[in-house]
Scaffold this motif. Structure first.
Motif, mmCIF file in Angstrom:
data_model
loop_
_atom_site.group_PDB
_atom_site.id
_atom_site.type_symbol
_atom_site.label_atom_id
_atom_site.label_comp_id
_atom_site.label_asym_id
_atom_site.label_seq_id
_atom_site.Cartn_x
_atom_site.Cartn_y
_atom_site.Cartn_z
ATOM 1 N N VAL A 103 0.851 -1.189 0.000
ATOM 2 C CA VAL A 103 0.000 0.000 0.000
ATOM 3 C C VAL A 103 0.883 1.234 0.000
ATOM 4 C CG1 VAL A 103 -1.915 1.188 1.113
ATOM 5 C CG2 VAL A 103 -1.723 -1.310 1.303
ATOM 6 N N LEU A 104 0.761 2.028 -1.062
ATOM 7 C CA LEU A 104 1.608 3.204 -1.246
ATOM 8 C C LEU A 104 0.748 4.455 -1.361
ATOM 9 C CD1 LEU A 104 4.013 1.627 -3.921
ATOM 10 C CD2 LEU A 104 4.249 1.593 -1.417
ATOM 11 N N ASN A 105 1.151 5.498 -0.679
ATOM 12 C CA ASN A 105 0.375 6.738 -0.629
ATOM 13 C C ASN A 105 0.955 7.758 -1.605
ATOM 14 O OD1 ASN A 105 -1.224 8.887 0.035
ATOM 15 N ND2 ASN A 105 -0.481 9.131 2.128
ATOM 16 N N ALA A 106 0.167 8.104 -2.635
ATOM 17 C CA ALA A 106 0.606 9.107 -3.614
ATOM 18 C C ALA A 106 -0.067 10.453 -3.373
ATOM 19 C CB ALA A 106 0.305 8.611 -5.032
ATOM 20 N N ALA A 113 -1.972 5.493 3.876
ATOM 21 C CA ALA A 113 -1.531 4.149 3.485
ATOM 22 C C ALA A 113 -1.691 3.162 4.632
ATOM 23 C CB ALA A 113 -0.080 4.194 3.017
ATOM 24 N N GLN A 114 -1.348 3.573 5.851
ATOM 25 C CA GLN A 114 -1.436 2.661 6.983
ATOM 26 C C GLN A 114 -2.887 2.317 7.308
ATOM 27 O OE1 GLN A 114 1.371 1.243 8.704
ATOM 28 N NE2 GLN A 114 -0.389 -0.071 9.206
ATOM 29 N N ARG A 115 -3.775 3.288 7.277
ATOM 30 C CA ARG A 115 -5.183 3.015 7.570
ATOM 31 C C ARG A 115 -5.780 2.058 6.538
ATOM 32 N NH1 ARG A 115 -5.077 8.626 8.616
ATOM 33 N NH2 ARG A 115 -6.085 9.084 6.604
ATOM 34 N N VAL A 130 4.268 -0.787 3.418
ATOM 35 C CA VAL A 130 3.339 0.331 3.622
ATOM 36 C C VAL A 130 4.207 1.584 3.632
ATOM 37 C CG1 VAL A 130 1.615 1.392 5.120
ATOM 38 C CG2 VAL A 130 1.764 -1.108 4.967
ATOM 39 N N ASP A 131 4.069 2.423 2.588
ATOM 40 C CA ASP A 131 5.008 3.536 2.441
ATOM 41 C C ASP A 131 4.413 4.600 1.518
ATOM 42 O OD1 ASP A 131 7.310 5.033 2.639
ATOM 43 O OD2 ASP A 131 8.658 3.423 1.988
ATOM 44 N N SER A 184 3.872 -9.712 -5.592
ATOM 45 C CA SER A 184 2.972 -8.817 -4.860
ATOM 46 C C SER A 184 2.324 -7.834 -5.817
ATOM 47 C CB SER A 184 3.729 -8.062 -3.760
ATOM 48 O OG SER A 184 4.749 -7.250 -4.333
ATOM 49 N N VAL A 185 1.357 -7.099 -5.309
ATOM 50 C CA VAL A 185 0.653 -6.082 -6.092
ATOM 51 C C VAL A 185 0.765 -4.758 -5.362
ATOM 52 C CG1 VAL A 185 -1.595 -5.338 -6.991
ATOM 53 C CG2 VAL A 185 -0.985 -7.775 -7.012
ATOM 54 N N ASP A 186 1.105 -3.709 -6.105
ATOM 55 C CA ASP A 186 1.169 -2.370 -5.523
ATOM 56 C C ASP A 186 -0.194 -1.703 -5.619
ATOM 57 O OD1 ASP A 186 3.831 -2.755 -5.089
ATOM 58 O OD2 ASP A 186 4.522 -1.524 -6.767
ATOM 59 N N LEU A 187 -0.690 -1.215 -4.501
ATOM 60 C CA LEU A 187 -1.906 -0.409 -4.484
ATOM 61 C C LEU A 187 -1.482 1.025 -4.182
ATOM 62 C CD1 LEU A 187 -4.870 0.310 -4.411
ATOM 63 C CD2 LEU A 187 -5.012 -0.640 -2.101
ATOM 64 N N VAL A 188 -1.497 1.875 -5.213
ATOM 65 C CA VAL A 188 -1.093 3.276 -5.074
ATOM 66 C C VAL A 188 -2.355 4.106 -4.889
ATOM 67 C CG1 VAL A 188 0.212 5.169 -6.097
ATOM 68 C CG2 VAL A 188 0.857 2.795 -6.604
ATOM 69 N N LEU A 189 -2.499 4.729 -3.734
ATOM 70 C CA LEU A 189 -3.693 5.520 -3.419
ATOM 71 C C LEU A 189 -3.607 6.880 -4.079
ATOM 72 C CD1 LEU A 189 -3.946 4.626 0.375
ATOM 73 C CD2 LEU A 189 -5.096 3.521 -1.555
#
Length: 221
Positions: A103-106, A113-115, A130-131, A184-189
């Motif tokens: 989970v990546l926060n853009a 990302a953590q939530r 998580v980053d 793995s799969v990246d989920l970029v928010l």
């Protein structure tokens, strides 16, 4: 002697009296046959109409029975209108525990990302990194999210599963992913992200993907 007998002419047969027979044309046999056929046809139509009315009011529809006999079934109606379309093209859907999500926060929202990772973990997903998103993606994702995985992740149904939990997420495949990233799969928010899809709605979407609707009935059914 009648006035019709010329004078001076005798004969064995003479016409006497003042009434004369009237000759009538004999009615043709074809008229009698035509009348009989017309009567039988009218009676048959009346009987057929009565049977149709009885079958309609009794719920026994002849056209429907004919369609079933020919192998046709009514088209199914959509029963879960809240199920949203997904972008996945896989023929199967992965199990959450089999999908590792980074989970990546853009966005500029701290702690997003953590939530999101905590919520995905509650739903059974395996959480990786998580980053913050890498610089090339930071601030560039305008939609709710971006999913990045390998072609194998797409074929295994991992991307399809995640799109059920994040509607309208964009998906991409990257053949250059190696090592742990390949599994793995990246989920970029992205900027439009507000929350994951409600668990019940996501479950309905997954169920619909696992059991696709039957093919439309043949033309003419």
């Amino acid at each position: 002697m009648s006035m019709l007998t010329p004078p001076g002419l005798g004969g064995e047969y003479r016409i006497t009296g003042d009434r004369y027979p009237r000759m009538r044309r004999r009615r043709g046999r074809h008229r009698i046959v035509l009348s009989a056929v017309t009567g039988v046809t009218a009676l048959a139509l009346l009987s057929w109409g009565t049977l149709e009315l009885v079958s309609v009011f009794s719920g026994d529809s002849a056209p429907l029975n004919t369609a079933h006999a020919a192998g046709c079934t009514p088209s199914p109606s959509a029963s879960a209108q809240d199920v949203r379309p997904v972008a996945g093209t896989a023929e199967k859907v992965a199990e959450p525990a089999a999908v590792t999500v980074n989970v990546l926060n853009a966005t500029r929202r701290t702690g997003l990302a953590q939530r999101t990772a905590d919520e995905l973990e509650k739903r059974g997903f395996t959480i990786g990194a998580v980053d913050n998103a890498p610089p090339e993606l930071d601030g560039t994702v305008k939609g709710p999210g971006l999913l990045i995985g390998t072609e194998k992740a797409e074929a295994d149904g991992a991307l399809t599963l995640l799109t059920a939990h994040l509607a309208k997420a964009e998906t991409r495949t990257n053949a250059a992913r190696e090592g742990a990233a390949a599994d793995s799969v990246d989920l970029v928010l992205g900027d439009a992200f507000r929350s994951l899809t409600a668990p019940k709605t996501a479950a309905k979407t997954v169920a619909a993907l696992a059991s696709p609707a039957p093919e439309p009935s043949p033309t003419g059914c």
